[in-house]
Write a protein that holds these residues in place. Structure first.
Motif, PDB file in Angstrom:
ATOM      1  N   VAL A 157      41.097  39.273  24.210  1.00 12.22           N
ATOM      2  CA  VAL A 157      39.955  39.501  25.099  1.00 12.22           C
ATOM      3  C   VAL A 157      39.314  38.161  25.458  1.00 12.22           C
ATOM      4  O   VAL A 157      39.035  37.330  24.603  1.00 12.22           O
ATOM      5  CB  VAL A 157      38.920  40.443  24.447  1.00 12.22           C
ATOM      6  N   ILE A 158      39.112  37.963  26.766  1.00  5.69           N
ATOM      7  CA  ILE A 158      38.503  36.741  27.289  1.00  5.69           C
ATOM      8  C   ILE A 158      37.059  37.054  27.652  1.00  5.69           C
ATOM      9  O   ILE A 158      36.800  37.997  28.399  1.00  5.69           O
ATOM     10  CB  ILE A 158      39.273  36.233  28.525  1.00  5.69           C
ATOM     11  N   THR A 159      36.143  36.253  27.140  1.00  9.39           N
ATOM     12  CA  THR A 159      34.722  36.471  27.405  1.00  9.39           C
ATOM     13  C   THR A 159      34.255  35.588  28.557  1.00  9.39           C
ATOM     14  O   THR A 159      34.449  34.380  28.536  1.00  9.39           O
ATOM     15  CB  THR A 159      33.891  36.155  26.137  1.00  9.39           C
ATOM     16  N   PHE A 160      33.655  36.225  29.550  1.00 11.24           N
ATOM     17  CA  PHE A 160      33.008  35.537  30.668  1.00 11.24           C
ATOM     18  C   PHE A 160      31.510  35.701  30.430  1.00 11.24           C
ATOM     19  O   PHE A 160      30.945  36.750  30.745  1.00 11.24           O
ATOM     20  CB  PHE A 160      33.419  36.161  32.006  1.00 11.24           C
ATOM     21  N   ALA A 161      30.870  34.687  29.847  1.00  5.83           N
ATOM     22  CA  ALA A 161      29.477  34.799  29.418  1.00  5.83           C
ATOM     23  C   ALA A 161      28.546  35.266  30.535  1.00  5.83           C
ATOM     24  O   ALA A 161      27.624  36.045  30.300  1.00  5.83           O
ATOM     25  CB  ALA A 161      28.993  33.471  28.848  1.00  5.83           C
ATOM     26  N   LYS A 162      28.799  34.810  31.754  1.00  2.00           N
ATOM     27  CA  LYS A 162      27.941  35.168  32.900  1.00  2.00           C
ATOM     28  C   LYS A 162      28.635  36.133  33.847  1.00  2.00           C
ATOM     29  O   LYS A 162      28.205  36.314  34.987  1.00  2.00           O
ATOM     30  CB  LYS A 162      27.514  33.906  33.648  1.00  2.00           C
ATOM     31  N   GLY A 163      29.715  36.755  33.396  1.00  2.00           N
ATOM     32  CA  GLY A 163      30.462  37.656  34.262  1.00  2.00           C
ATOM     33  C   GLY A 163      31.185  36.884  35.350  1.00  2.00           C
ATOM     34  O   GLY A 163      31.397  35.686  35.253  1.00  2.00           O
ATOM     35  N   ILE A 164      31.566  37.601  36.382  1.00  2.00           N
ATOM     36  CA  ILE A 164      32.229  37.026  37.554  1.00  2.00           C
ATOM     37  C   ILE A 164      31.311  37.305  38.736  1.00  2.00           C
ATOM     38  O   ILE A 164      30.726  38.391  38.807  1.00  2.00           O
ATOM     39  CB  ILE A 164      33.620  37.680  37.739  1.00  2.00           C
ATOM     40  N   PRO A 165      31.144  36.352  39.668  1.00  2.00           N
ATOM     41  CA  PRO A 165      30.249  36.598  40.795  1.00  2.00           C
ATOM     42  C   PRO A 165      30.492  37.975  41.437  1.00  2.00           C
ATOM     43  O   PRO A 165      31.634  38.355  41.684  1.00  2.00           O
ATOM     44  CB  PRO A 165      30.576  35.461  41.760  1.00  2.00           C
ATOM     45  N   ALA A 166      29.404  38.698  41.639  1.00  2.00           N
ATOM     46  CA  ALA A 166      29.387  40.074  42.156  1.00  2.00           C
ATOM     47  C   ALA A 166      29.728  41.100  41.069  1.00  2.00           C
ATOM     48  O   ALA A 166      29.620  42.299  41.300  1.00  2.00           O
ATOM     49  CB  ALA A 166      30.285  40.262  43.377  1.00  2.00           C
ATOM     50  N   PHE A 167      30.144  40.629  39.900  1.00  2.00           N
ATOM     51  CA  PHE A 167      30.435  41.503  38.760  1.00  2.00           C
ATOM     52  C   PHE A 167      29.819  40.891  37.500  1.00  2.00           C
ATOM     53  O   PHE A 167      30.484  40.729  36.476  1.00  2.00           O
ATOM     54  CB  PHE A 167      31.948  41.688  38.569  1.00  2.00           C
ATOM     55  N   GLU A 168      28.538  40.547  37.585  1.00  2.00           N
ATOM     56  CA  GLU A 168      27.874  39.823  36.498  1.00  2.00           C
ATOM     57  C   GLU A 168      27.809  40.622  35.192  1.00  2.00           C
ATOM     58  O   GLU A 168      27.723  40.044  34.116  1.00  2.00           O
ATOM     59  CB  GLU A 168      26.463  39.395  36.919  1.00  2.00           C
ATOM     60  N   ASP A 169      27.864  41.959  35.285  1.00  2.00           N
ATOM     61  CA  ASP A 169      27.816  42.788  34.074  1.00  2.00           C
ATOM     62  C   ASP A 169      29.166  42.888  33.380  1.00  2.00           C
ATOM     63  O   ASP A 169      29.260  43.384  32.262  1.00  2.00           O
ATOM     64  CB  ASP A 169      27.312  44.198  34.407  1.00  2.00           C
ATOM     65  N   GLU A 170      30.197  42.431  34.055  1.00  2.00           N
ATOM     66  CA  GLU A 170      31.552  42.485  33.482  1.00  2.00           C
ATOM     67  C   GLU A 170      31.820  41.167  32.754  1.00  2.00           C
ATOM     68  O   GLU A 170      32.078  40.151  33.379  1.00  2.00           O
ATOM     69  CB  GLU A 170      32.601  42.702  34.584  1.00  2.00           C
ATOM     70  N   THR A 171      31.750  41.190  31.439  1.00  2.00           N
ATOM     71  CA  THR A 171      31.879  39.951  30.669  1.00  2.00           C
ATOM     72  C   THR A 171      33.118  39.934  29.762  1.00  2.00           C
ATOM     73  O   THR A 171      33.384  38.939  29.108  1.00  2.00           O
ATOM     74  CB  THR A 171      30.628  39.727  29.802  1.00  2.00           C
ATOM     75  N   SER A 172      33.855  41.013  29.740  1.00  2.00           N
ATOM     76  CA  SER A 172      34.988  41.130  28.833  1.00  2.00           C
ATOM     77  C   SER A 172      36.240  41.526  29.619  1.00  2.00           C
ATOM     78  O   SER A 172      36.297  42.597  30.223  1.00  2.00           O
ATOM     79  CB  SER A 172      34.655  42.190  27.774  1.00  2.00           C
ATOM     80  N   PHE A 173      37.245  40.622  29.607  1.00  2.00           N
ATOM     81  CA  PHE A 173      38.472  40.841  30.376  1.00  2.00           C
ATOM     82  C   PHE A 173      39.691  40.561  29.506  1.00  2.00           C
ATOM     83  O   PHE A 173      39.603  39.897  28.477  1.00  2.00           O
ATOM     84  CB  PHE A 173      38.529  39.891  31.579  1.00  2.00           C
ATOM     85  N   VAL A 174      40.826  41.042  29.980  1.00  2.00           N
ATOM     86  CA  VAL A 174      42.104  40.706  29.358  1.00  2.00           C
ATOM     87  C   VAL A 174      43.064  40.341  30.492  1.00  2.00           C
ATOM     88  O   VAL A 174      43.002  40.910  31.578  1.00  2.00           O
ATOM     89  CB  VAL A 174      42.634  41.872  28.479  1.00  2.00           C
ATOM     90  N   LEU A 175      43.917  39.359  30.233  1.00  2.00           N
ATOM     91  CA  LEU A 175      44.900  38.915  31.219  1.00  2.00           C
ATOM     92  C   LEU A 175      46.222  39.588  30.898  1.00  2.00           C
ATOM     93  O   LEU A 175      46.771  39.398  29.809  1.00  2.00           O
ATOM     94  CB  LEU A 175      45.028  37.391  31.164  1.00  2.00           C
ATOM     95  N   LEU A 176      46.715  40.385  31.843  1.00  2.00           N
ATOM     96  CA  LEU A 176      47.943  41.147  31.633  1.00  2.00           C
ATOM     97  C   LEU A 176      48.987  40.777  32.683  1.00  2.00           C
ATOM     98  O   LEU A 176      48.630  40.528  33.831  1.00  2.00           O
ATOM     99  CB  LEU A 176      47.648  42.653  31.764  1.00  2.00           C
ATOM    100  N   PRO A 177      50.271  40.781  32.311  1.00  2.00           N
ATOM    101  CA  PRO A 177      51.295  40.577  33.343  1.00  2.00           C
ATOM    102  C   PRO A 177      51.237  41.762  34.309  1.00  2.00           C
ATOM    103  O   PRO A 177      51.063  42.899  33.881  1.00  2.00           O
ATOM    104  CB  PRO A 177      52.608  40.583  32.569  1.00  2.00           C
ATOM    105  N   PHE A 178      51.348  41.494  35.614  1.00  2.00           N
ATOM    106  CA  PHE A 178      51.318  42.588  36.595  1.00  2.00           C
ATOM    107  C   PHE A 178      52.613  43.389  36.511  1.00  2.00           C
ATOM    108  O   PHE A 178      52.600  44.600  36.396  1.00  2.00           O
ATOM    109  CB  PHE A 178      51.103  42.032  38.009  1.00  2.00           C
ATOM    110  N   GLU A 179      53.720  42.696  36.588  1.00  2.00           N
ATOM    111  CA  GLU A 179      55.050  43.282  36.392  1.00  2.00           C
ATOM    112  C   GLU A 179      55.906  42.216  35.741  1.00  2.00           C
ATOM    113  O   GLU A 179      55.663  41.035  35.923  1.00  2.00           O
ATOM    114  CB  GLU A 179      55.693  43.664  37.729  1.00  2.00           C
ATOM    115  N   GLU A 180      56.920  42.651  35.022  1.00  2.00           N
ATOM    116  CA  GLU A 180      57.821  41.671  34.409  1.00  2.00           C
ATOM    117  C   GLU A 180      58.532  40.864  35.493  1.00  2.00           C
ATOM    118  O   GLU A 180      58.819  41.375  36.571  1.00  2.00           O
ATOM    119  CB  GLU A 180      58.866  42.385  33.546  1.00  2.00           C
ATOM    120  N   ASN A 181      58.805  39.614  35.188  1.00  2.00           N
ATOM    121  CA  ASN A 181      59.548  38.719  36.076  1.00  2.00           C
ATOM    122  C   ASN A 181      58.874  38.478  37.419  1.00  2.00           C
ATOM    123  O   ASN A 181      59.546  38.319  38.433  1.00  2.00           O
ATOM    124  CB  ASN A 181      60.985  39.237  36.276  1.00  2.00           C
TER     125      ASN A 181
END
Length: 156
Positions: A25-49
C-alpha cells in the motif's frame, strides 16, 4: 521475531476482488489533486506483458488510474523534484524513486494521452507517493505518447 505481513482484500475497478499485501500500500499523505480524500493506493499490473499499471485506491473501487513509466515512451522526459517533495517522500537515493504518468484512455487506443505535466512520484522504499504538479514546464496534460508508436508501426 519475524515480521508477519498482513494481507487485505480490496475491490478493484479492473481486476475484481483481489488480495494484496499491506506492505504494497502506497500512502499519498495529501491525496491526489481532485481526490484529496484518497490517500491509500496500490500499484497493480494492468495486464501481463504490457507496460501499463493501475494506481488503484484501496477504499474506492472507481478511483483507479491507468499509468505508465513515461521514460519508456518519451525518451527525453525530465522531472526535477523540488526539495519539498524529496523531504515529504523521504527520498534518500535516486534508485528509490519510481515515476509514472496518468493516461486518459481513448478509442482508438492510439488517441490515448498522458499527463506529462503532473507525474506521480513514488518512493518505492517507503511506499509514499505524491502527484507532482510541474507548472514551469513545456510538457502537456494531454500528450499523445502513442501516436508516434502507431505511426512507426504503420510505416513498416
Amino acid at each position: 521475531m519475524d515480521e508477519v505481513s498482513e494481507t487485505m482484500n480490496i475491490e478493484t475497478k479492473y481486476q475484481g476482488n483481489i488480495e494484496i499485501d499491506e506492505q504494497r500500500v502506497i500512502t499519498f499523505a495529501k491525496g491526489i489533486p481532485a481526490f484529496e480524500d484518497e490517500t491509500s493506493f496500490v500499484l497493480l499490473p494492468f495486464e501481463e506483458n504490457t507496460p501499463f499499471f493501475v494506481l488503484q485506491s484501496t477504499k474506492t473501487v472507481e478511483v483507479a488510474f491507468v499509468v505508465v513509466n513515461p521514460f519508456d515512451f518519451v525518451p527525453n522526459y525530465q522531472v526535477k523534484l523540488p526539495d519539498s517533495t524529496i523531504d515529504e517522500l523521504g527520498i534518500q537515493k535516486q534508485e528509490e524513486v519510481a515515476t509514472f504518468v496518468m493516461l486518459t484512455v481513448r478509442e482508438p487506443f492510439a488517441g490515448t494521452t498522458a499527463n506529462l505535466q503532473a507525474p506521480v512520484i513514488i518512493n518505492a522504499a517507503k511506499q509514499k507517493g505524491k502527484q507532482l504538479l510541474m507548472s514551469d514546464t513545456h510538457y502537456q496534460t494531454k500528450h499523445a505518447i502513442f501516436k508516434e508508436v502507431a505511426a512507426a508501426k504503420e510505416g513498416k
